[in-house]
Design a protein around this motif. Structure first.
Motif, PDB file in Angstrom:
ATOM      1  N   PRO A 158       0.810  -1.209   0.000  1.00 33.99           N
ATOM      2  CA  PRO A 158       0.000   0.000   0.000  1.00 33.99           C
ATOM      3  C   PRO A 158       0.851   1.270   0.000  1.00 33.99           C
ATOM      4  CG  PRO A 158      -0.283  -1.278   2.027  1.00 33.99           C
ATOM      5  CD  PRO A 158       0.531  -2.092   1.113  1.00 33.99           C
ATOM      6  N   PRO A 159       0.404   2.272  -0.734  1.00 38.29           N
ATOM      7  CA  PRO A 159       1.163   3.522  -0.788  1.00 38.29           C
ATOM      8  C   PRO A 159       1.007   4.303   0.513  1.00 38.29           C
ATOM      9  CG  PRO A 159      -0.846   3.723  -2.049  1.00 38.29           C
ATOM     10  CD  PRO A 159      -0.821   2.333  -1.524  1.00 38.29           C
ATOM     11  N   SER A 160       2.093   4.437   1.239  1.00 43.86           N
ATOM     12  CA  SER A 160       1.987   5.144   2.518  1.00 43.86           C
ATOM     13  C   SER A 160       2.499   6.569   2.392  1.00 43.86           C
ATOM     14  CB  SER A 160       2.753   4.390   3.593  1.00 43.86           C
ATOM     15  OG  SER A 160       4.062   4.171   3.155  1.00 43.86           O
ATOM     16  N   VAL A 162       3.487   9.907  -0.264  1.00 43.53           N
ATOM     17  CA  VAL A 162       3.356  10.450  -1.609  1.00 43.53           C
ATOM     18  C   VAL A 162       4.737  10.700  -2.187  1.00 43.53           C
ATOM     19  CG1 VAL A 162       2.346  12.231  -3.015  1.00 43.53           C
ATOM     20  CG2 VAL A 162       1.211  11.525  -0.938  1.00 43.53           C
ATOM     21  N   PHE A 163       5.597  11.274  -1.360  1.00 42.37           N
ATOM     22  CA  PHE A 163       6.957  11.546  -1.824  1.00 42.37           C
ATOM     23  C   PHE A 163       7.955  10.677  -1.072  1.00 42.37           C
ATOM     24  CE2 PHE A 163       4.776  15.343  -3.110  1.00 42.37           C
ATOM     25  CZ  PHE A 163       5.350  15.602  -4.336  1.00 42.37           C
ATOM     26  N   ARG A 193       8.015  11.890  -6.349  1.00 41.15           N
ATOM     27  CA  ARG A 193       6.735  11.275  -6.061  1.00 41.15           C
ATOM     28  C   ARG A 193       6.843   9.771  -6.252  1.00 41.15           C
ATOM     29  NH1 ARG A 193       1.957  13.967  -9.120  1.00 41.15           N
ATOM     30  NH2 ARG A 193       2.155  12.109 -10.361  1.00 41.15           N
ATOM     31  N   SER A 195       4.712   7.480  -7.103  1.00 44.62           N
ATOM     32  CA  SER A 195       4.101   6.852  -8.273  1.00 44.62           C
ATOM     33  C   SER A 195       4.958   7.037  -9.526  1.00 44.62           C
ATOM     34  CB  SER A 195       2.707   7.418  -8.496  1.00 44.62           C
ATOM     35  OG  SER A 195       2.745   8.816  -8.483  1.00 44.62           O
ATOM     36  N   GLU A 198       8.000   4.235  -9.223  1.00 48.42           N
ATOM     37  CA  GLU A 198       7.715   2.859  -8.825  1.00 48.42           C
ATOM     38  C   GLU A 198       8.308   1.851  -9.823  1.00 48.42           C
ATOM     39  OE1 GLU A 198       3.485   1.936  -7.873  1.00 48.42           O
ATOM     40  OE2 GLU A 198       4.436   2.318  -5.951  1.00 48.42           O
TER      41      GLU A 198
ATOM     42  N   LEU B 163      -2.169  17.570  -3.524  1.00 44.32           N
ATOM     43  CA  LEU B 163      -1.389  16.461  -2.979  1.00 44.32           C
ATOM     44  C   LEU B 163      -2.307  15.416  -2.359  1.00 44.32           C
ATOM     45  CD1 LEU B 163       1.680  16.250  -2.897  1.00 44.32           C
ATOM     46  CD2 LEU B 163       1.555  16.848  -0.486  1.00 44.32           C
ATOM     47  N   ALA B 167      -2.764  11.552  -3.441  1.00 40.65           N
ATOM     48  CA  ALA B 167      -2.538  10.463  -2.494  1.00 40.65           C
ATOM     49  C   ALA B 167      -3.785   9.596  -2.395  1.00 40.65           C
ATOM     50  CB  ALA B 167      -2.175  11.021  -1.135  1.00 40.65           C
ATOM     51  N   GLU B 170      -4.142   7.413  -5.412  1.00 39.40           N
ATOM     52  CA  GLU B 170      -3.187   6.312  -5.337  1.00 39.40           C
ATOM     53  C   GLU B 170      -3.731   5.205  -4.443  1.00 39.40           C
ATOM     54  OE1 GLU B 170      -0.309   5.470  -6.789  1.00 39.40           O
ATOM     55  OE2 GLU B 170      -0.802   7.148  -8.106  1.00 39.40           O
ATOM     56  N   ARG B 171      -4.336   5.610  -3.358  1.00 36.41           N
ATOM     57  CA  ARG B 171      -4.846   4.624  -2.409  1.00 36.41           C
ATOM     58  C   ARG B 171      -6.000   3.833  -3.004  1.00 36.41           C
ATOM     59  NH1 ARG B 171      -4.464   8.658   2.365  1.00 36.41           N
ATOM     60  NH2 ARG B 171      -2.232   8.469   2.731  1.00 36.41           N
ATOM     61  N   PHE B 174      -4.744   1.487  -5.464  1.00 40.89           N
ATOM     62  CA  PHE B 174      -4.097   0.333  -4.839  1.00 40.89           C
ATOM     63  C   PHE B 174      -5.124  -0.710  -4.406  1.00 40.89           C
ATOM     64  CE2 PHE B 174      -3.422  -1.623  -0.717  1.00 40.89           C
ATOM     65  CZ  PHE B 174      -2.457  -2.544  -1.069  1.00 40.89           C
TER      66      PHE B 174
END
Lengths: 209, 330
Positions: A158-160, A162-163, A193, A195, A198, B163, B167, B170-171, B174
């Motif tokens: 999971p993306p925790s 952003v940067f 970033r 994304s 990745e 931002l 984010a 993205e979530r 996912f």
């Protein structure tokens, strides 16, 4: 005994599985062509036996009158055991092949177009190479279909953030990504970033810090 | 003398705010008239969220059995999370949430375009992208888009909302990605079993319902190429009676079925609409708590599943409750 060779093959499969468990990008060991050929030879042998047994049974049935009840039972038993041996061999061969199949699948998902695949293709059997190619095509088709917005082969953690900070591990010069241009000089660091990079992390150019 | 006026007060409350109980009150809830008109316009069951001219977000309504249910983005995300969790924990392949996924996908697309549009607004100084537009044009573009965009325009340096939106997206992406990948791996695992389902006409649930269109195609193609591989490398050399890949007569069944008796953790949430009295399968136990009672057939044992509690239970036992959304896997 029959089936011992197949057992060896299964042990090999087990070892591959354990190898895969330890490291994430485990390499697929070489395809055991010789062993498999021997097993198949054994199966052919067994097949001949069954044919022979069938013939005998017919002969017995033809010469009626004699008390051949005992012989018939013996033949039936022999036939059945031979069949079981073949089934056993089949099972082992399929299990081995299926395991390799699954590993190829996960390989195709993790990095569908990177260099690892070419490296390994010597170890794959001819059919497996073909399979891998076709499966790769299938994944590409799937990704470009309805679910194009979601990069299906993307990261499953999971993306925790952003940067993130990334360090360049390999010199790769200027690399064009969808979102912009990076100049990847070895040992430099970027704050980018997640994304965007990745893909590059997956391919091993960058290391996440 | 005590007179209980709770119900009268509740009625009053409903009148003034018109808020669905399951939703916290905020600006996304349309007034009643708004909802109905939108339903008529949208012919219901349509894709999710649109931005109307006032820039106010409208929630679409979905008609199920003649009663209207409000579907907000928030609610569908919640549903998606539930689907995702259930799918990850359940031993079998659950039916594909067609409508929900359609809504989510269109929303993601919209939101991505929206973010793109906003970030264009940030490129005020960068004329390479906009050489053919006059500044007025650009401003107009932003205004047409959404009032938020104009607000952002007047206040460039605040990139925080952008931002957050990124984010967020993205979530969501996912979750969907993980959901689909999980389903695909199950499809691989139960490839033969699903095929058997398809060929079996007496089956209650059709394969189109379980799988989405893409998944059907994936299943079909992956089955074919793996069958080809196995055929070429192994089965070709076998005697004819052993050449079948889906042999169920042999000493080992070659079709792998889901493990129906797998133990799963469940959270009993109660009926989805929150109305405890209407649910006929609910009973009260001696402590005056609502519970479902289920039977484990092998042990011949009855179990009471009290609402809001957590159990470890065989999957087969709670399968129907899960399908009805009365329990969730955790």
């Amino acid at each position: 005994m029959y089936g011992d060779l197949a057992n060896k093959l299964i042990l090999e499969a087990k070892r591959t599985q354990q190898l895969n468990h330890k490291q994430k990008h485990a390499q697929l060991p070489m395809y055991h062509e010789d062993l498999i050929r021997n097993i198949i030879k054994e199966v052919t042998q067994l097949k001949k036996n069954t044919d022979f047994l069938k013939d005998q049974q017919e002969q017995l049935q033809n010469q009626e009158g004699n008390d051949n009840g005992l012989d018939e039972n013996v033949l039936k038993c022999q036939y059945f055991v031979t069949l079981l041996c073949m089934e056993r061999n089949k099972r082992c061969l399929l299990a081995y092949q299926k395991l390799r199949c699954d590993m190829l699948d996960s390989l195709a998902w993790s990095n569908s177009n990177s260099s690892i695949m070419e490296l390994e293709s010597n170890d794959l059997s001819h059919q497996e190479q073909e399979y891998l190619k076709e499966y790769g095509e299938l994944i590409t088709d799937l990704k470009s279909g309805e679910w194009a917005d979601i990069d299906l082969s993307g990261s499953l953690t999971p993306p925790s953030d952003v940067f993130i900070d990334v360090r360049v591990l390999k010199d790769a010069g200027e690399i064009q990504t969808e979102y912009g241009v990076f100049n990847l000089i070895k040992d430099s660091q970027f704050f980018v970033r997640q994304s965007d990079v990745e893909r590059l992390i997956q391919q091993g150019y960058l290391q996440k810090i | 003398m005590d007179i209980d006026i709770e119900d009268i007060l509740a009625e009053l409350d409903r009148d003034t705010t018109a808020v669905d109980e399951s939703l916290p009150s905020h600006d996304e809830i349309p007034s009643e008239s708004n909802t109905t008109s939108h339903t008529l316009l949208n012919n219901s069951l349509e894709t999710g969220l649109n931005n109307d001219k006032n820039g106010k977000r409208i929630t679409t309504t979905v008609a199920t059995d003649n009663n209207l249910r409000i579907v907000s983005p928030e609610l569908s995300f919640k549903q998606l999370m539930t689907c995702w969790r259930n799918e990850r924990c359940a031993p079998e392949l659950l039916p594909f949430p067609h409508e929900l996924m359609k809504r989510m996908m269109s929303r993601i697309q919209e939101q991505m375009e929206y973010i793109e549009n906003i970030s264009m607004g940030f490129l005020e100084n960068d004329h390479t992208h906009y050489s053919d537009h006059s500044p007025q044009d650009r401003n107009k573009l932003a205004t047409d888009d959404d009032p938020v965009a104009t607000r952002m325009n007047s206040n460039h340096d605040s990139k925080l909302p952008l931002l957050c939106m990124e984010a967020e997206i993205e979530r969501v992406k996912f979750v969907i990605r993980s959901f689909i990948r999980c389903r695909l791996s199950k499809i691989d695992k139960f490839s033969l079993y699903l095929r058997q389902l398809k060929e079996d006409d007496t089956n209650i649930i059709s394969l189109d319902e379980i799988l989405s269109r893409e998944e059907l195609e994936y299943h079909e193609r992956h089955f074919l190429i793996s069958l080809k591989l196995l055929n070429d490398s192994v089965l070709k050399y076998m005697p004819t009676e052993l050449q079948a890949i889906n042999d169920t007569e042999g000493s080992v069944n070659m079709i792998e079925e889901p493990d129906w008796n797998k133990f799963v953790f469940i959270h009993v949430v109660g009926p989805p609409d929150g109305n405890l009295e209407k649910d006929s399968s609910l009973t009260t136990n001696e402590f005056n708590k609502y519970c479902y009672s289920v039977t484990i057939p092998e042990l011949k044992e009855d179990v009471e599943l009290t609402i809001n509690s957590i159990y470890v239970m065989r999957y087969e036992v709670i399968r129907d409750l899960l399908k009805a959304g009365k329990v969730e896997l955790i």
